[in-house]
Design a protein around this motif. Structure first.
Motif, PDB file in Angstrom:
ATOM      1  N   ASN A 232       4.987   3.257  -1.019  1.00 44.41           N
ATOM      2  CA  ASN A 232       4.826   1.992  -0.333  1.00 44.41           C
ATOM      3  C   ASN A 232       5.889   0.983  -0.793  1.00 44.41           C
ATOM      4  OD1 ASN A 232       2.356  -0.575  -0.527  1.00 44.41           O
ATOM      5  ND2 ASN A 232       3.648  -0.010   1.166  1.00 44.41           N
TER       6      ASN A 232
ATOM      7  N   ASP B 140       1.491   4.130  -4.028  1.00 40.18           N
ATOM      8  CA  ASP B 140       2.020   2.790  -4.261  1.00 40.18           C
ATOM      9  C   ASP B 140       3.540   2.800  -4.407  1.00 40.18           C
ATOM     10  OD1 ASP B 140      -0.550   1.937  -4.066  1.00 40.18           O
ATOM     11  OD2 ASP B 140      -0.861   1.592  -6.200  1.00 40.18           O
TER      12      ASP B 140
ATOM     13  N   PRO C 286       0.757  -3.844   0.368  1.00 38.72           N
ATOM     14  CA  PRO C 286       2.195  -4.178   0.329  1.00 38.72           C
ATOM     15  C   PRO C 286       2.372  -5.682   0.150  1.00 38.72           C
ATOM     16  CG  PRO C 286       1.630  -2.911   2.293  1.00 38.72           C
ATOM     17  CD  PRO C 286       0.358  -3.240   1.625  1.00 38.72           C
TER      18      PRO C 286
ATOM     19  N   VAL D 287       8.686  -0.826   1.531  1.00 35.58           N
ATOM     20  CA  VAL D 287       8.910  -2.272   1.585  1.00 35.58           C
ATOM     21  C   VAL D 287      10.386  -2.558   1.316  1.00 35.58           C
ATOM     22  CG1 VAL D 287       8.384  -4.483   0.486  1.00 35.58           C
ATOM     23  CG2 VAL D 287       6.534  -2.871   0.913  1.00 35.58           C
TER      24      VAL D 287
ATOM     25  N   ALA E 119       4.728   4.340   4.276  1.00 40.92           N
ATOM     26  CA  ALA E 119       4.113   3.013   4.407  1.00 40.92           C
ATOM     27  C   ALA E 119       2.605   3.065   4.177  1.00 40.92           C
ATOM     28  CB  ALA E 119       4.394   2.466   5.804  1.00 40.92           C
TER      29      ALA E 119
END
Ligand code: NAI
Length: 477
Positions: free
Chosen positions: A280, A277, A129, A284, A99
């Motif tokens: 991340n 990214d 995010p 998500v 995260a």
């Protein structure tokens, strides 16, 4: 109009310098809590290396571009506040290793709320995010004392690439601005559009809803990294079959549906963004129950780790299964050419892998300082973006030497590993290098930038990514 930008890093500094250059009537102030960084921005030795940046900064600094640590004053006075702080991967707690850690972002939002006495447009420049704007909106609204102050949040992700940042900013493929689908949201979008319209054709300024803009940035990085991992996966197959990855890449890249860019096989992608990214994005996806989607994208990172590990294993196996006590010259430490940035550079994992097997690495990079290299090789994974990590792996450093030229690095070395595609590495005098090295002398070209036939003529044993193996490696003579 006054613009403040929180975060004077690789994104905040260059983007604001370009805004100041193109919009002389707008006052732009870049603020940061890091005093040393601000001091450097106010000097001729900027804190980051980026071709063309110093010239632009020199032209605008003191005119309508300022760098300051007085965050409260400048944020308080601004009409538009860009937030360009770091958004690293969480290292502990829920979502650790995946995260985004929004501590710095939330800190910036609280700061904006506490000093605002006038309404402001708050622009997400950092990569965040999807749905961050919602959380940030709550922080801003609930922490501002003045009920008359309104905040409008926009997402304006940055697509620049380090090494070509100034050109990317001068002539971007597109600028993306996301905002709320309300009259005030649309008005804020138009205000920011009018800033970029100073130098960017309108048709290249795209507008979208907030969530699309936030997600577009994560998606862009995931797709770019995916291309690298895809061609790297094929490079492994090329080595096993005698195919040449550059020929394969050229053949597929001429298909207009695929296109030729981002098809260079390499030792792996690096940089502060791609891995963080994608992780991340995976996080998500998992949070909204999309396990299969998360697993799909996670493979892009796994393949990158595999490629770095594969490179280390190739070096060791080619050098008779031992690198113990052998000096290995590392050419290039930055994650790509024309930058001094080493964040998540594959060189870190490759050097650590070789050192773990007993090698003594000797690093040369034209833009990275010895201090940075030592720091990177002693930082635990994911901790590089935090100032106070513990130097738990510092024993690594006993086997690291950093030198200021390529010849010194090669002196007495058993092998040279090319880890960054610096142009100057292509024109070095490899004959002279060969004479100074221990024999047999190996070259492992992790970027496929050298003339391998010529190196073999000199006498080197050459290993290149995704290329037919050196006859020596196949036949062992
Ligand atoms: P960076 O680490 O170089 O700069 C961030 C700066 O923010 C640091 O100097 C830090 O001291 C400062 N900061 C943190 N909290 C602060 C606060 N509360 N008040 C004032 N200053 C504060 O990071 P970089 O590379 O500029 O990245 C920033 C964001 O942009 C990240 O989200 C990144 O993912 C994104 N991005 C980065 C790109 C790149 O090529 N580096 C390209 C596109 C997006």
């Amino acid at each position: 109009m006054k613009i403040a930008c929180i975060g004077a890093g690789y994104v905040g500094g260059p983007t604001m310098a370009m805004v100041a250059l193109k919009c002389p009537e707008i006052e732009v102030v870049v603020v940061d809590i890091n005093e040393e960084r601000i001091k450097a921005w106010n000097s001729d030795k900027l804190p980051i290396y980026e071709p063309g940046l110093l010239e632009v900064v020199k032209e605008c600094r003191g005119r309508n571009l300022f760098f300051s640590t007085d965050t409260k004053k400048h944020v308080g006075e601004a009409d538009i506040v860009f937030v360009s702080v770091n958004t690293p991967t969480k290292t502990h707690g829920i979502g650790a290793g995946k995260a985004a850690d929004l501590t710095y972002w939330e800190g910036a939002a609280r700061l904006i709320a506490s000093v605002s006495t006038s309404s402001k447009i708050v622009v997400e420049k950092s990569t965040v995010p999807v749905k961050t704007a919602e959380a940030i909106g709550k922080v801003l609204k609930r922490n501002c004392q003045d009920p008359n102050v309104q905040f409008e949040i926009l997402s304006n992700p940055e697509f620049l690439a380090e090494g070509t940042a100034m050109e990317d900013l001068r002539q971007p493929d597109r600028v993306l601005i996301g905002g709320a689908d309300t009259p005030s949201g649309q008005k804020a979008i138009q205000t920011l559009v009018s800033v970029y319209a100073h130098w960017i054709p309108r048709e290249r300024i795209l507008t979208a809803n907030l969530w699309s803009a936030e997600l577009a940035k994560l998606t862009a990085n995931a797709f770019l990294a995916q291309r690298i991992s895809s061609i790297n996966a094929i490079s492994a197959l090329c080595e096993a079959t005698g195919a040449d990855v550059q020929q394969v890449a050229h053949a597929i890249g001429t298909d207009s549906r695929i296109g030729p860019k981002f098809l260079n096989a390499s030792v792996g992608f690096g940089g502060s963004c791609f891995q963080k990214d994608i992780l991340n994005l995976c996080y998500v996806c998992e949070s909204v129950g999309l396990k299969e989607v998360a697993e799909y994208w996670y493979q892009v990172v796994s393949m990158n780790d595999y490629q770095k590990q594969r490179f280390v294993e190739r070096v060791i196996s080619a050098m008779f299964n031992t690198v113990s006590q052998k000096k290995i010259a590392i050419y290039g430490f930055a994650f790509k050419k024309d930058t001094g940035d080493t964040r998540e550079t594959p060189a870190i994992d490759v050097c650590k892998g070789l050192i773990r097997d007993g090698a003594k690495v000797c690093v040369f990079d034209p833009e990275v300082t010895p201090e940075q290299i030592f720091r990177d090789l002693s930082a635990p994974k994911f901790e590089w973006d935090r100032p106070n990590y513990s130097r738990s792996q510092s024993h690594m450093l006993e086997n690291v030497q950093v030198v200021s030229d390529a010849v010194a690095a090669a002196e007495g070395a058993h092998a040279i590993c090319i880890l960054t595609e610096w142009d100057q590495f292509k024109t070095l005098d490899y004959q002279a290098m060969y004479e100074k090295m221990t024999k047999p002398a190996f070259i492992f070209d992790g970027r496929n930038i050298l003339d391998h036939a010529k190196l073999r003529e000199i006498g080197f044993i050459v290993y290149a990514l995704g290329k037919p193996l050196d006859p020596f490696l196949v036949k062992g003579y």
